[in-house]
Scaffold this active site. Structure first.
Site, short mmCIF file in Angstrom:
data_model
loop_
_atom_site.label_atom_id
_atom_site.label_comp_id
_atom_site.label_asym_id
_atom_site.label_seq_id
_atom_site.Cartn_x
_atom_site.Cartn_y
_atom_site.Cartn_z
N SER A 50 0.85 -1.20 0.00
CA SER A 50 0.00 0.00 0.00
C SER A 50 0.88 1.25 0.00
O SER A 50 2.10 1.16 0.22
CB SER A 50 -0.88 0.01 1.25
OG SER A 50 -0.06 0.18 2.40
N ASP A 82 -1.34 -1.88 -3.91
CA ASP A 82 -2.69 -1.93 -3.34
C ASP A 82 -3.24 -0.49 -3.21
O ASP A 82 -2.56 0.39 -2.67
CB ASP A 82 -2.59 -2.58 -1.95
CG ASP A 82 -3.95 -2.94 -1.36
OD1 ASP A 82 -4.89 -3.18 -2.13
OD2 ASP A 82 -4.05 -3.01 -0.11
N HIS A 180 -13.01 -2.62 5.03
CA HIS A 180 -11.64 -2.74 5.54
C HIS A 180 -11.63 -2.69 7.08
O HIS A 180 -12.49 -2.07 7.68
CB HIS A 180 -10.77 -1.60 5.00
CG HIS A 180 -10.51 -1.71 3.53
ND1 HIS A 180 -11.12 -0.92 2.60
CD2 HIS A 180 -9.71 -2.56 2.83
CE1 HIS A 180 -10.70 -1.26 1.39
NE2 HIS A 180 -9.84 -2.24 1.49
P1 13P Z 1 -8.84 -6.42 5.51
O1 13P Z 1 -8.80 -5.16 6.30
O2 13P Z 1 -10.17 -7.11 5.66
O3 13P Z 1 -7.72 -7.34 5.80
O4 13P Z 1 -8.74 -6.02 3.96
C1 13P Z 1 -7.48 -5.76 3.37
C2 13P Z 1 -7.59 -5.16 2.03
O5 13P Z 1 -8.63 -5.11 1.39
C3 13P Z 1 -6.36 -4.61 1.45
O6 13P Z 1 -6.57 -3.97 0.23
O1 G3H Z 2 -6.80 -1.81 2.30
C1 G3H Z 2 -5.85 -1.40 2.92
C2 G3H Z 2 -4.85 -2.27 3.57
O2 G3H Z 2 -5.36 -2.82 4.75
C3 G3H Z 2 -3.56 -1.54 3.76
O3 G3H Z 2 -3.58 -0.76 4.92
O4 G3H Z 2 -2.95 1.43 3.93
O5 G3H Z 2 -2.73 1.00 6.40
O6 G3H Z 2 -1.17 -0.09 4.78
P1 G3H Z 2 -2.53 0.49 5.02
ZN ZN Z 3 -8.46 -2.96 0.09
#
Ligand code: 13P
Ligand code: G3H
Ligand code: ZN
Length: 309
Positions: A50, A82, A180
């Site tokens: 991410s 991501d 999320h």
């Molecule tokens: P979770 O928070 O359910 O693990 O989802 C992660 C996600 O969608 C990352 O893009």
């Molecule tokens: O969807 C998001 C993921 O859980 C990544 O989380 O942006 O805090 O790294 P983050």
């Molecule tokens: Zn996500």
């Protein structure tokens, strides 16, 4: 074997009605735990980074760690961005050697989402990189963005078909009720499977993606709480719902929160039970083992991506 794109993996997953796990990575122990499990279970992997992970670890460290994972495991591994929120971050990752990027322009209008996604697809495809986009909005917290339940919206099936046709995107993240983080449902967990089926029928042979797909297993929440955390009422997506989704065209299942819970619970336990230890290798090593067991459980009991090779 070099990094791969997800094209072949999704073809096989779609055909075989299973899913590939996309696990969020932030440091060496997380990567090693995930890869060790996948090696033992002979599973392909999507390791996703991410914007927050890039900020935390610095892009070059994560890239090199994932390259080390590829060399060490010889597994088919996809390096995926991501929730890229702009053309620029997608371009940066493509130029850095990622094999897959997500452009998440789901907060824009339908037309703008199409335009931004199309621009990323054109750039990515010219370099052999695949693209995931998102239509509809999940509730929950990602990075600094907190989408309230009122602002969340489910994916419109007809729009999804039009979106895929107009953008040429390789996979699509849809909103059918997941969110999320560790607080996904108030009351009974419920996903809109009728909507998923409709989307899948309108876009046949096309890989769909489920974000917010952690299960938030009670034993890990209890373990965190037992060792001094305070996360009451956490609730995730039941495992049978994830299996059902993978029968209906969902080929990529995103998991971050479950890794966070497993690692945090193990580290909290390790520190409390070994009060005289101040060697980080002990508690980080325990965290890594917990990640490995969580990922093994996902691969074998939820995703069905084991014995792939
Ligand atoms: P979770 O928070 O359910 O693990 O989802 C992660 C996600 O969608 C990352 O893009
Ligand atoms: O969807 C998001 C993921 O859980 C990544 O989380 O942006 O805090 O790294 P983050
Ligand atoms: Zn996500």
């Amino acid at each position: 074997m070099p990094l791969v794109t997800s094209t072949e993996l999704f073809n096989k997953a779609y055909e075989g009605k299973f899913a590939i796990g996309a696990f969020n990575v932030n440091n060496m122990e997380i990567i090693q735990g995930i890869v060790d499990a996948a090696k033992e279970e002979k599973s392909p992997l999507i390791l996703q980074v991410s914007a927050g992970a890039r900020k935390y670890a610095s892009p070059v460290y994560l890239k090199k760690l994932v390259e080390a994972a590829v060399e060490d495991s010889n597994l088919p591994i996809v390096l995926h961005l991501d929730h890229g929120d702009s053309f620029e971050i997608c371009k940066q990752c493509i130029d850095d050697g990622f094999t897959s990027v997500m452009i998440d322009a789901s907060h824009h209008s339908f037309e703008e989402n199409i335009a931004i996604t199309k621009k990323v697809v054109e750039y990515a495809h010219a370099k052999g990189v695949v693209v995931e986009a998102e239509l509809g909005r999940l509730a929950g917290v990602e990075d600094d963005v907190n989408v309230s339940e009122e602002d969340a919206s489910y994916t419109n099936p007809e729009q999804a078909a039009e979106f895929v046709q107009k953008t040429g995107v390789d996979s699509l993240a849809i909103a059918i009720g997941t969110s999320h983080g560790a607080y996904k449902f108030k009351g009974e967990p419920k996903l809109d499977f009728a909507r998923l089926e409709k989307i899948s029928n309108l876009i046949p042979n096309f890989p769909l993606v489920l974000h917010g797909a952690s299960t938030v297993l009670p034993e890990f929440v209890d373990l965190c709480n037992k060792y001094g955390a305070d996360i009451p009422g956490a609730q995730g997506v039941p495992e049978d719902m994830l299996k059902k989704a993978s029968q209906l065209g969902v080929c990529k299942i995103n998991i971050d929160t479950d890794l966070r819970l497993a690692m945090t619970a193990a580290i909290r336990k390790s520190i409390v039970e070994n009060p005289n230890n101040f060697d980080p290798r002990k508690y980080l090593g325990d965290g890594r083992t917990a990640i490995k067991e969580m990922v093994r459980h996902k691969i074998v009991n939820v995703l069905g991506s084991n014995n792939f090779l």
